[in-house]
Design an enzyme around this catalytic site. Structure first.
Site, mmCIF file in Angstrom:
data_model
loop_
_atom_site.group_PDB
_atom_site.id
_atom_site.type_symbol
_atom_site.label_atom_id
_atom_site.label_comp_id
_atom_site.label_asym_id
_atom_site.label_seq_id
_atom_site.Cartn_x
_atom_site.Cartn_y
_atom_site.Cartn_z
ATOM 1 N N ASP A 10 0.875 -1.158 0.000
ATOM 2 C CA ASP A 10 0.000 0.000 0.000
ATOM 3 C C ASP A 10 0.922 1.220 0.000
ATOM 4 O OD1 ASP A 10 -2.349 1.608 0.466
ATOM 5 O OD2 ASP A 10 -1.703 1.760 2.559
ATOM 6 N N ASP A 12 -0.006 5.062 1.090
ATOM 7 C CA ASP A 12 -0.160 6.018 2.189
ATOM 8 C C ASP A 12 -0.119 5.297 3.537
ATOM 9 O OD1 ASP A 12 -0.700 8.337 0.459
ATOM 10 O OD2 ASP A 12 -2.569 7.316 -0.015
HETATM 11 C C1 BG6 Z 1 -5.626 5.926 0.258
HETATM 12 C C2 BG6 Z 1 -5.648 6.682 1.559
HETATM 13 O O1 BG6 Z 1 -4.348 5.431 0.020
HETATM 14 O O2 BG6 Z 1 -6.002 6.775 -0.824
HETATM 15 C C3 BG6 Z 1 -6.998 7.344 1.765
HETATM 16 O O3 BG6 Z 1 -5.396 5.775 2.620
HETATM 17 C C4 BG6 Z 1 -7.358 8.202 0.552
HETATM 18 O O4 BG6 Z 1 -6.965 8.113 2.930
HETATM 19 C C5 BG6 Z 1 -7.305 7.345 -0.697
HETATM 20 O O5 BG6 Z 1 -8.671 8.731 0.704
HETATM 21 C C6 BG6 Z 1 -7.660 8.121 -1.965
HETATM 22 O O6 BG6 Z 1 -6.669 9.064 -2.231
HETATM 23 P P1 BG6 Z 1 -6.780 10.215 -3.309
HETATM 24 O O7 BG6 Z 1 -5.354 10.736 -3.379
HETATM 25 O O8 BG6 Z 1 -7.214 9.606 -4.588
HETATM 26 O O9 BG6 Z 1 -7.735 11.215 -2.801
HETATM 27 MG MG MG Z 2 -2.650 3.100 3.666
#
Ligand code: BG6
Ligand code: MG
Length: 221
Positions: A10, A12
């Site tokens: 993953d 984030d």
């Molecule tokens: C995930 C995060 O990796 O990505 C979430 O854990 C986030 O918190 C999701 O909402 C979507 O991200 P983005 O950058 O498309 O808004």
């Molecule tokens: Mg994550």
């Protein structure tokens, strides 16, 4: 070769410390909705797509939004997030990630990224990490976000590796549930008291014991 032939990360909260910036962006947006998003509320959002996160907030805050406002708030949240990550650099990579990636390369283990984020490639570019991944599946490639297993099953196909031979690193419950549903082995990164349905969990990559690394990558079966 051991049991594991491909490792899926993953992004984030696993590779880079951006999950706090997602939280701060949602928190800022929630203030405009007169809702105080705290850390325990944020735990429900982790790993969810942008759309599903806002749906969850609507539910938590017990409010309703028109379709137009819904889209407007999604755009706003993303612009707050992009502001927060403007200065993102290799300093934001989490402990032990780069040395673990080097170990996997040496062992010829395939490396993939499975992130719900539509900003995943942009973030990896900022970290100068794109070339480290054999395959990237992100929020732009999927119909159903985590906890649906779709993202991991797409990666397994592209990696030409059966789910039972894939090892996933995840920090969010939605991601852990998705990887379990895909039939993969999961290692949690984070606080083991906050995560469930997990056999292995460590605060970061530096804390993964050598015997487990050997079990995954070296023991003949
Ligand atoms: C995930 C995060 O990796 O990505 C979430 O854990 C986030 O918190 C999701 O909402 C979507 O991200 P983005 O950058 O498309 O808004
Ligand atoms: Mg994550």
């Amino acid at each position: 070769m051991g049991l594991i032939k491909a490792v899926i990360f993953d992004l984030d909260g696993v590779i880079v410390d951006t999950s706090n910036y997602h939280y701060l962006s949602w928190k800022k947006l929630c203030l405009e909705l007169d809702y105080n998003l705290n850390e325990s509320g944020n735990d429900f959002l982790k790993g969810l797509s942008r759309e599903d996160s806002l749906l969850k907030i609507i539910d938590l805050a017990n409010i309703s939004l028109s379709e137009e406002k819904f889209k407007e708030y999604l755009t706003k949240k993303n612009s707050y997030y992009l502001d927060f990550i403007n200065n993102l650099s290799q300093k934001n990579i989490l402990p032990g990630v780069l040395s673990f990636l080097r170990y996997l390369k040496k062992k010829s283990i395939k490396i993939s990224l499975c992130s719900s984020s539509k900003n995943a490639k942009f973030v990896l570019e900022k970290l100068d990490m794109i070339s480290l991944f054999d395959i990237i599946v992100d929020g732009n490639d999927i119909k159903m976000g985590k906890p649906d297993p779709e993202i991991f099953l797409i990666a397994s196909k592209k990696l030409v590796t059966e789910p039972k031979n894939c090892l996933v690193f995840e920090d969010a419950q939605s991601g852990i549930d998705a990887a379990n549903k895909a039939g993969m082995t999961v290692v949690g990164i984070g606080n083991k008291n906050k995560l469930k349905n997990l056999k292995y969990c460590f605060p970061d990559f530096l804390k993964i014991p050598d015997h487990l690394i050997n079990y995954f990558f070296n023991e003949e079966r």
